[in-house]
Design a protein around this motif. Structure first.
Motif, PDB file in Angstrom:
ATOM      1  N   GLN A 124     -23.635 -18.363   9.710  1.00  0.00           N
ATOM      2  CA  GLN A 124     -23.727 -17.588   8.301  1.00  0.00           C
ATOM      3  C   GLN A 124     -23.752 -16.155   8.753  1.00  0.00           C
ATOM      4  O   GLN A 124     -23.439 -15.104   7.677  1.00  0.00           O
ATOM      5  N   ALA A 125     -24.328 -15.782   9.710  1.00  0.00           N
ATOM      6  CA  ALA A 125     -24.910 -14.662  10.538  1.00  0.00           C
ATOM      7  C   ALA A 125     -23.455 -14.136  11.002  1.00  0.00           C
ATOM      8  O   ALA A 125     -22.882 -12.966  11.606  1.00  0.00           O
ATOM      9  N   PHE A 360     -28.120 -11.929   9.919  1.00  0.00           N
ATOM     10  CA  PHE A 360     -28.331 -13.349   9.157  1.00  0.00           C
ATOM     11  C   PHE A 360     -27.728 -12.171   7.487  1.00  0.00           C
ATOM     12  O   PHE A 360     -26.637 -11.538   6.378  1.00  0.00           O
ATOM     13  N   LEU A 361     -29.407 -11.164   7.955  1.00  0.00           N
ATOM     14  CA  LEU A 361     -28.768  -9.765   6.572  1.00  0.00           C
ATOM     15  C   LEU A 361     -27.589  -9.112   7.157  1.00  0.00           C
ATOM     16  O   LEU A 361     -27.386  -8.035   6.214  1.00  0.00           O
ATOM     17  N   VAL A 362     -27.346  -8.337   8.271  1.00  0.00           N
ATOM     18  CA  VAL A 362     -25.790  -7.846   8.133  1.00  0.00           C
ATOM     19  C   VAL A 362     -25.059  -8.148   7.772  1.00  0.00           C
ATOM     20  O   VAL A 362     -24.060  -7.319   7.001  1.00  0.00           O
ATOM     21  N   GLY A 366     -27.635  -7.284   0.103  1.00  0.00           N
ATOM     22  CA  GLY A 366     -28.183  -7.090  -0.841  1.00  0.00           C
ATOM     23  C   GLY A 366     -28.413  -8.406  -1.499  1.00  0.00           C
ATOM     24  O   GLY A 366     -28.895  -8.698  -2.886  1.00  0.00           O
ATOM     25  N   LEU A 367     -28.800  -9.175  -0.839  1.00  0.00           N
ATOM     26  CA  LEU A 367     -29.274 -10.480  -1.099  1.00  0.00           C
ATOM     27  C   LEU A 367     -30.687 -10.910  -1.080  1.00  0.00           C
ATOM     28  O   LEU A 367     -31.449  -9.991  -0.827  1.00  0.00           O
ATOM     29  N   HIS A 368     -31.655 -11.445  -3.334  1.00  0.00           N
ATOM     30  CA  HIS A 368     -32.650 -11.369  -3.591  1.00  0.00           C
ATOM     31  C   HIS A 368     -34.014 -11.781  -2.190  1.00  0.00           C
ATOM     32  O   HIS A 368     -33.787 -12.859  -1.507  1.00  0.00           O
ATOM     33  N   ASP A 418     -29.529  -1.732  13.015  1.00  0.00           N
ATOM     34  CA  ASP A 418     -29.154  -3.083  13.348  1.00  0.00           C
ATOM     35  C   ASP A 418     -28.886  -3.273  14.574  1.00  0.00           C
ATOM     36  O   ASP A 418     -30.604  -4.470  15.717  1.00  0.00           O
ATOM     37  N   LEU A 419     -29.734  -1.944  15.775  1.00  0.00           N
ATOM     38  CA  LEU A 419     -30.017  -2.008  17.074  1.00  0.00           C
ATOM     39  C   LEU A 419     -29.156  -2.608  17.162  1.00  0.00           C
ATOM     40  O   LEU A 419     -30.092  -3.011  19.023  1.00  0.00           O
ATOM     41  N   ASP A 420     -27.725  -3.261  17.809  1.00  0.00           N
ATOM     42  CA  ASP A 420     -26.632  -4.445  18.132  1.00  0.00           C
ATOM     43  C   ASP A 420     -27.537  -5.790  18.430  1.00  0.00           C
ATOM     44  O   ASP A 420     -27.942  -7.197  19.237  1.00  0.00           O
ATOM     45  N   LEU A 421     -28.617  -6.156  17.041  1.00  0.00           N
ATOM     46  CA  LEU A 421     -28.577  -7.225  17.062  1.00  0.00           C
ATOM     47  C   LEU A 421     -28.391  -8.034  15.686  1.00  0.00           C
ATOM     48  O   LEU A 421     -28.670  -9.294  15.069  1.00  0.00           O
TER      49      LEU A 421
END
Length: 660
Positions: A124-125, A360-362, A366-368, A418-421
């Motif tokens: 998913q990421a 995943f956040l990248v 905007g997900l809650h 994200d510093l390459d993560l």
């Protein structure tokens, strides 16, 4: 791993990822560790431990030395390649995502269930999750064989030998075995371990149901498995047990499920049954499985032939009687409630989760915060704790532009640095095995292979998994296709069209056939046994029906008339608690401890010998003496006392028919 160590490892990882030339130990000690202890030896040990931890998380740490300085640790530089250890970008269609979701949810319990969820989050990421729905009536599950399964999978993938006590089927004797585990697979309704038996000096198959004690992993030893070993091919060479005939006396008018598979004995069968009994002939292959079933029937069934079947039933009943007569141990429920199969989270879990969280956040800006927490199976408070550690982590120096930049506005989470993560780490062996084995298992479901989604997603996943995917051949699940696809399709169409069904159903627990109108809600399976959940108008509540006990089923021309919906969550539960349930206290041995999860125990009290006392709610208790007899000394009832006495009477009456 303490919270400070979690932060240190995260900062070390970011530093090694964001250097091209590499960083010396002295630079890392000063800028990342902030170590001023003056002890080079202590720092060296800590640094080596941290490197090993990062390797276990999937990061290859490269040591770079200049020509002429190979033996000088002070000049060695360390770095992590940005792409060599990352999961490749892969895109899936909605149909492929639906298949992946099924495969990830296939493992009901055990470590592979966690590994499958981790693998899905990594995908998913790297690829946006399409808005998909699971196919109607397709919710298969695999239930691995208890703690032994988890221990063997871990030993197999880390290539450590194992030791266990085993009841040999050929001799009936208990022996200790030391084995190099090559693969685990399911055949003929049983899980098997295939590996090199060191005492026999040959490859052997071991049925997990014949393990009589825990698995000990020999962590200080290692071995090399055969190249490209495939457990499915190995088990294909395992011959099926020959078809044999059993003679059983059955009480007249009882055991309808058994009678469906039997025929009345001919005059050629010697002997006459006791008054009130009929002599039946059954075909069978596995004497252990038939003995377990016959033991559960107590005094209503008596095995007559063959001799080994009679002995197996008698042994199981004697084991149950002995356990019921044993002293009650001291126990204490420490937790007010219990969530089955959820182990205590560790700092290692937190770091692994944070390494999945950033990419995943990248890819899901905007997900809650509640939705993100739900995706990771944690509480919003735990997620906020992760985010607070992340926003304090970054490159040596700690300048604002060198830190991870994560913020949440009105509950919505965003990441701008994200510093390459931003790319997930490649699959572990367990993650690759969990998904690829799940996809292979789904191949037996009717209609799922149509359209090519199953084949295409398997090829994409094999390419993404790389070398780790090649080791998926060490694991093979059971066939999950239904025995009667016509019944499944009838129920599935009724679920899809919200239609009512007229059902003729054999209830094994009540030992009776009934007709009823039901509103089917969903289909699901447990290994190769299929069920459907429905609102039963006769019982006026939700019930679960086994497809193989459906004698007739047809639409009755009426739409589903209830407003009931399936129980929330996946997987569906075989037992739905009600307010009028009876709370039963059950003692389980180490071998029977998995029953606490099978019946959704609300509380458990561990015992020193590895067993436990479980508090379980049952809607009907009349069949519980059968459960105690069936498990032959692995389970007994402690409370209510009258139910415990009923179980003892049931077993004693059965033993009387075998001569006491």
């Amino acid at each position: 791993m303490s919270a400070s160590r979690t932060e240190r490892l995260l900062n070390l990882l970011i530093a090694l990822l964001n250097t091209t030339y590499g960083l010396r130990r002295s630079e890392l000690r000063e800028k990342v560790y902030h170590d001023t202890s003056g002890s080079d030896t202590a720092f060296g040990r800590m640094f080596e431990r941290d490197k090993n931890d990062l390797r276990q998380f999937g990061f290859d740490i490269e040591a770079v030395t200049d020509t002429g300085w190979e033996d000088d640790a002070a000049t060695t530089r360390y770095r992590i390649g940005k792409e060599s250890n990352r999961l490749p970008d892969v895109q899936f269609s909605p149909g492929e995502w639906a298949v992946l979701l099924l495969a990830s949810q296939l493992w009901e319990r055990a470590a592979l269930g966690t590994a499958a969820a981790d693998a899905l989050r990594k995908l998913q990421a790297s690829s946006t999750l399409a808005d998909v729905q699971l196919p109607v009536g397709v919710q298969p599950r695999i239930r691995p064989a208890g703690q032994a399964f988890d221990d063997l999978v871990g030993a197999m993938h880390s290539q450590h030998p194992v030791r266990f006590d085993y009841l040999a089927g050929s001799t009936g004797q208990e022996e200790q075995r030391t084995v190099e585990p090559w693969g685990l697979g399911s055949r003929f309704g049983h899980w098997y371990l295939t590996g090199y038996d060191r005492s026999r000096r040959a490859a052997r198959h071991f049925r997990l149901s014949r393990f009589t004690g825990p698995v000990t992993v020999l962590n200080k030893e290692s071995y090399a498995p055969p190249t490209a070993f495939n457990i499915r091919e190995a088990l294909d060479q395992l011959p099926e047990l020959p078809l044999r005939t059993a003679v059983v006396d059955v009480r007249e008018g009882r055991l309808l499920a058994l009678r469906r598979r039997a025929c009345i004995a001919s005059e050629a069968v010697q002997g006459t049954p006791d008054a009130g009994f009929e002599r039946l002939v059954l075909s069978f292959r596995d004497s252990d499985a038939l003995a377990e079933e016959l033991a559960s029937y107590g005094p209503d069934a008596v095995a007559i032939e063959p001799r080994e079947l009679v002995a197996a039933v008698r042994q199981r009943l004697r084991g149950a009687a002995a356990f019921c007569a044993a002293p009650v141990p001291s126990y204490r429920f420490s937790d007010p409630t219990r969530t089955p199969t959820v182990r205590k989270r560790t700092s290692e879990d937190q770091l692994k989760r944070m390494l999945q969280l950033v990419p995943f956040l990248v890819h899901n800006q905007g997900l809650h915060i509640r939705e993100v927490a739900a995706r990771f199976g944690i509480t919003p408070e735990e997620l906020e704790g992760d985010l607070r550690i992340l926003i304090c982590s970054g490159l040596p120096g700690g300048y604002p532009d060198d830190l991870l930049d994560i913020h949440w506005e009105e509950g919505h989470v965003y990441i701008t640095e994200d510093l390459d993560l931003k790319k997930p780490v490649r699959f572990t062996v367990e993650e690759a095995c969990a998904l690829l084995t799940g996809l292979e298992t789904l191949n037996g479901l009717p209609g799922l292979a149509e359209g090519g989604a199953l084949e295409s997603v398997t090829l994409k996943l094999m390419a993404a998994a790389g070398e780790q995917g090649l080791r998926a051949g060490s694991l093979s699940g059971p066939a999950v296709g239904p025995a009667d696809s016509a019944v499944l399709e009838t129920v599935r169409n009724a679920v899809r069209t919200t239609s009512q069904l007229r059902l003729v159903y054999l209830s094994a627990q009540r030992d009776q056939v009934s007709e009823r109108d039901v509103d089917p809600l969903r289909l699901y399976s447990l290994d190769n046994t299929w069920y459907f959940e429905a609102y039963c108008h006769s019982a006026q509540g939700l019930r679960n029906f086994r497809l193989d006990r459906v004698q007739e089923v047809r639409p009755n021309g009426q739409p589903a008339s209830s407003h009931m919906r399936p129980e929330e969550g996946f997987p569906a539960k075989l037992f739905t608690p009600n307010d009028d349930d009876t709370t039963v206290l059950v003692q389980l041995t180490r071998q029977g401890a998995g029953l606490a999860d099978d019946y959704y125990a609300e509380r458990v009290a561990p015992l020193p010998d590895g067993g436990l006392v479980a508090e379980i709610r049952f809607g009907s208790t009349a069949w519980l003496p059968m459960l105690v007899a069936q498990h032959g000394g692995a389970a007994r009832i402690l409370e209510p006392s009258d139910l415990a006495q009923t179980a003892r009477n049931w077993i004693e009456a059965a033993l009387t028919r075998y001569g006491g």
